[in-house]
Design a protein around this motif. Structure first.
Motif, PDB file in Angstrom:
ATOM      1  N   GLU A   4       0.873  -1.130   0.119  1.00 50.10           N
ATOM      2  CA  GLU A   4      -0.019   0.049   0.066  1.00 50.10           C
ATOM      3  C   GLU A   4       0.685   1.322   0.086  1.00 50.10           C
ATOM      4  O   GLU A   4       1.784   1.498   0.815  1.00 50.10           O
ATOM      5  CB  GLU A   4      -0.999  -0.002   1.434  1.00 50.10           C
ATOM      6  N   PRO A   5       0.394   2.101  -1.017  1.00 48.63           N
ATOM      7  CA  PRO A   5       1.395   3.526  -0.879  1.00 48.63           C
ATOM      8  C   PRO A   5       1.184   4.158   0.329  1.00 48.63           C
ATOM      9  O   PRO A   5       0.332   4.337   1.003  1.00 48.63           O
ATOM     10  CB  PRO A   5       0.657   4.335  -2.210  1.00 48.63           C
ATOM     11  N   ASP A   6       2.429   4.877   0.486  1.00 50.45           N
ATOM     12  CA  ASP A   6       2.440   5.889   1.886  1.00 50.45           C
ATOM     13  C   ASP A   6       1.961   7.178   1.307  1.00 50.45           C
ATOM     14  O   ASP A   6       2.707   7.787   0.675  1.00 50.45           O
ATOM     15  CB  ASP A   6       3.784   5.745   2.456  1.00 50.45           C
ATOM     16  N   THR A   7       0.757   7.669   1.861  1.00 45.64           N
ATOM     17  CA  THR A   7       0.300   8.914   1.456  1.00 45.64           C
ATOM     18  C   THR A   7       0.416  10.036   2.683  1.00 45.64           C
ATOM     19  O   THR A   7      -0.367  11.041   2.308  1.00 45.64           O
ATOM     20  CB  THR A   7      -1.378   8.786   1.100  1.00 45.64           C
ATOM     21  N   LYS A   8       1.025   9.668   3.655  1.00 44.28           N
ATOM     22  CA  LYS A   8       1.256  10.532   4.888  1.00 44.28           C
ATOM     23  C   LYS A   8       1.708  11.612   4.384  1.00 44.28           C
ATOM     24  O   LYS A   8       2.891  11.308   3.853  1.00 44.28           O
ATOM     25  CB  LYS A   8       1.716   9.706   6.017  1.00 44.28           C
ATOM     26  N   ASP A   9       1.725  12.735   5.127  1.00 41.32           N
ATOM     27  CA  ASP A   9       2.404  13.948   5.061  1.00 41.32           C
ATOM     28  C   ASP A   9       3.153  14.052   6.116  1.00 41.32           C
ATOM     29  O   ASP A   9       2.893  14.210   7.401  1.00 41.32           O
ATOM     30  CB  ASP A   9       1.302  15.246   4.949  1.00 41.32           C
ATOM     31  N   TRP A  10       4.546  13.653   5.959  1.00 39.75           N
ATOM     32  CA  TRP A  10       5.387  13.434   7.138  1.00 39.75           C
ATOM     33  C   TRP A  10       6.229  14.760   7.647  1.00 39.75           C
ATOM     34  O   TRP A  10       6.920  14.816   8.534  1.00 39.75           O
ATOM     35  CB  TRP A  10       6.617  12.559   6.717  1.00 39.75           C
ATOM     36  N   THR A  11       5.586  15.777   6.964  1.00 42.07           N
ATOM     37  CA  THR A  11       6.657  17.075   7.535  1.00 42.07           C
ATOM     38  C   THR A  11       6.094  17.314   8.875  1.00 42.07           C
ATOM     39  O   THR A  11       7.017  18.246   9.436  1.00 42.07           O
ATOM     40  CB  THR A  11       5.689  18.506   6.720  1.00 42.07           C
ATOM     41  N   TRP A  12       5.043  16.753   9.675  1.00 40.66           N
ATOM     42  CA  TRP A  12       5.055  16.798  11.137  1.00 40.66           C
ATOM     43  C   TRP A  12       6.162  16.697  12.000  1.00 40.66           C
ATOM     44  O   TRP A  12       6.433  17.033  12.953  1.00 40.66           O
ATOM     45  CB  TRP A  12       3.725  16.232  11.704  1.00 40.66           C
ATOM     46  N   VAL A  13       7.134  15.714  11.357  1.00 41.11           N
ATOM     47  CA  VAL A  13       8.268  15.496  12.002  1.00 41.11           C
ATOM     48  C   VAL A  13       9.096  16.581  12.308  1.00 41.11           C
ATOM     49  O   VAL A  13       9.990  16.512  13.349  1.00 41.11           O
ATOM     50  CB  VAL A  13       9.131  14.380  11.167  1.00 41.11           C
ATOM     51  N   LEU A  14       8.896  17.755  11.701  1.00 34.63           N
ATOM     52  CA  LEU A  14       9.574  18.859  11.786  1.00 34.63           C
ATOM     53  C   LEU A  14       9.123  19.834  13.254  1.00 34.63           C
ATOM     54  O   LEU A  14       9.552  20.434  13.385  1.00 34.63           O
ATOM     55  CB  LEU A  14       9.723  19.894  10.823  1.00 34.63           C
ATOM     56  N   ARG A  15       7.851  19.447  13.694  1.00 38.04           N
ATOM     57  CA  ARG A  15       7.138  20.000  14.877  1.00 38.04           C
ATOM     58  C   ARG A  15       7.482  18.880  16.019  1.00 38.04           C
ATOM     59  O   ARG A  15       7.241  19.559  17.308  1.00 38.04           O
ATOM     60  CB  ARG A  15       5.875  20.222  14.560  1.00 38.04           C
ATOM     61  N   ARG A  16       7.516  17.588  15.827  1.00 43.37           N
ATOM     62  CA  ARG A  16       7.550  16.787  17.230  1.00 43.37           C
ATOM     63  C   ARG A  16       8.105  15.613  16.750  1.00 43.37           C
ATOM     64  O   ARG A  16       8.293  15.046  15.800  1.00 43.37           O
ATOM     65  CB  ARG A  16       5.913  16.629  17.463  1.00 43.37           C
ATOM     66  N   PRO A  17       8.455  14.893  17.835  1.00 40.76           N
ATOM     67  CA  PRO A  17       9.320  13.630  17.703  1.00 40.76           C
ATOM     68  C   PRO A  17       8.533  12.500  16.844  1.00 40.76           C
ATOM     69  O   PRO A  17       7.320  12.632  16.997  1.00 40.76           O
ATOM     70  CB  PRO A  17       9.567  13.470  19.413  1.00 40.76           C
ATOM     71  N   CYS A  18       9.048  11.809  16.527  1.00 40.76           N
ATOM     72  CA  CYS A  18       8.370  10.630  15.574  1.00 40.76           C
ATOM     73  C   CYS A  18       8.159   9.430  16.667  1.00 40.76           C
ATOM     74  O   CYS A  18       9.322   9.154  17.353  1.00 40.76           O
ATOM     75  CB  CYS A  18       9.199  10.104  14.502  1.00 40.76           C
ATOM     76  N   ALA A  19       7.070   9.174  16.998  1.00 37.71           N
ATOM     77  CA  ALA A  19       6.538   8.072  17.932  1.00 37.71           C
ATOM     78  C   ALA A  19       7.084   6.797  17.440  1.00 37.71           C
ATOM     79  O   ALA A  19       7.342   5.865  18.098  1.00 37.71           O
ATOM     80  CB  ALA A  19       5.179   8.129  18.182  1.00 37.71           C
ATOM     81  N   GLU A  20       7.361   6.676  16.046  1.00 36.15           N
ATOM     82  CA  GLU A  20       7.546   5.154  15.657  1.00 36.15           C
ATOM     83  C   GLU A  20       9.059   4.935  15.617  1.00 36.15           C
ATOM     84  O   GLU A  20       9.492   3.990  16.231  1.00 36.15           O
ATOM     85  CB  GLU A  20       7.442   5.053  14.257  1.00 36.15           C
ATOM     86  N   CYS A  21       9.924   5.932  15.543  1.00 35.32           N
ATOM     87  CA  CYS A  21      11.516   5.625  15.579  1.00 35.32           C
ATOM     88  C   CYS A  21      12.329   6.405  16.393  1.00 35.32           C
ATOM     89  O   CYS A  21      13.360   6.252  16.749  1.00 35.32           O
ATOM     90  CB  CYS A  21      12.072   5.865  14.138  1.00 35.32           C
ATOM     91  N   GLY A  22      11.676   7.292  17.230  1.00 32.26           N
ATOM     92  CA  GLY A  22      12.228   8.023  18.345  1.00 32.26           C
ATOM     93  C   GLY A  22      12.943   9.366  17.760  1.00 32.26           C
ATOM     94  O   GLY A  22      13.634  10.301  18.707  1.00 32.26           O
ATOM     95  N   VAL A  23      13.199   9.556  16.484  1.00 32.87           N
ATOM     96  CA  VAL A  23      14.045  10.759  15.946  1.00 32.87           C
ATOM     97  C   VAL A  23      13.437  11.914  16.404  1.00 32.87           C
ATOM     98  O   VAL A  23      12.031  11.975  15.898  1.00 32.87           O
ATOM     99  CB  VAL A  23      14.448  10.355  14.461  1.00 32.87           C
ATOM    100  N   GLU A  24      13.961  13.075  17.055  1.00 31.57           N
ATOM    101  CA  GLU A  24      13.555  14.171  16.990  1.00 31.57           C
ATOM    102  C   GLU A  24      14.269  15.042  15.913  1.00 31.57           C
ATOM    103  O   GLU A  24      15.220  16.010  16.158  1.00 31.57           O
ATOM    104  CB  GLU A  24      13.832  14.776  18.461  1.00 31.57           C
ATOM    105  N   ALA A  25      13.716  15.237  14.885  1.00 28.24           N
ATOM    106  CA  ALA A  25      14.365  15.939  13.588  1.00 28.24           C
ATOM    107  C   ALA A  25      14.417  17.338  13.861  1.00 28.24           C
ATOM    108  O   ALA A  25      15.529  18.037  13.582  1.00 28.24           O
ATOM    109  CB  ALA A  25      13.435  15.735  12.229  1.00 28.24           C
TER     110      ALA A  25
END
Length: 172
Positions: A4-25
């Motif tokens: 299934e294609p990934d259609t998420k807008d991942w730009t939110w990682v610039l505002r909060r930590p990624c709960a999946e991987c823990g990276v705080e971009a």
């Protein structure tokens, strides 16, 4: 098998930590991105030598080789986007469909050794490009085709999240 294609807008990682991987971009110093990329490329090389590199963990997930090929291409895409931002005022990035690229590139049938070589070269090129950004250029702007705005600094942070997130995906 269709993933299934990934259609998420991942730009939110610039505002909060990624709960999946823990990276705080957003907390990454853009000047640290070249070293993070170089380290990640070394970790990707280890992933590409694993015996399960072409084993799908489940029917809805890419296998490690596909993720590595994706990251190789991500390095090239972000290298080109960075260069556009440094050469032009407010460029709009050409659209890139990662899922179409995976199909067109036949990621699942790629040779792991070749992907490793190409990822090493693409990672070195983008790391060098980010390392060469003059201090006065970190705030230059560019737009993704969907209107998302980046500075060179936030582009570097968004990029490093992608590289590290996929390492997390493959337990690298």
């Amino acid at each position: 098998m269709a993933i299934e294609p990934d259609t998420k807008d991942w730009t939110w990682v610039l505002r909060r930590p990624c709960a999946e991987c823990g990276v705080e971009a957003a907390r990454e110093d853009p000047a640290s991105v070249p070293a993070l990329v170089r380290d990640a490329v070394g970790r990707w090389q280890e992933v590409l030598r694993r015996p399960d590199v072409a084993v799908r963990p489940d029917t809805a997930t890419w296998f490690p080789l596909e993720y590595a090929a994706h990251v190789r291409d991500v390095c090239g895409v972000f290298d080109r986007r960075l260069r556009l931002m440094l050469e032009q005022d407010g460029p709009v990035f050409p659209n890139w469909d990662q899922d179409a690229a995976a199909v067109a590139g036949d990621y699942e049938h790629e040779d792991p050794a070749r992907v490793g070589e190409e990822l090493a070269a693409a990672g070195a090129a983008v790391a060098d490009a980010f390392a060469a950004v003059p201090p006065e250029s970190w705030q230059r702007r560019g737009l993704r085709s969907n209107g998302a705005e980046f500075t060179v600094a936030t582009l570097s942070q968004y990029f490093i999240h992608d590289v590290l997130h996929h390492l997390h995906d493959v337990r690298g």
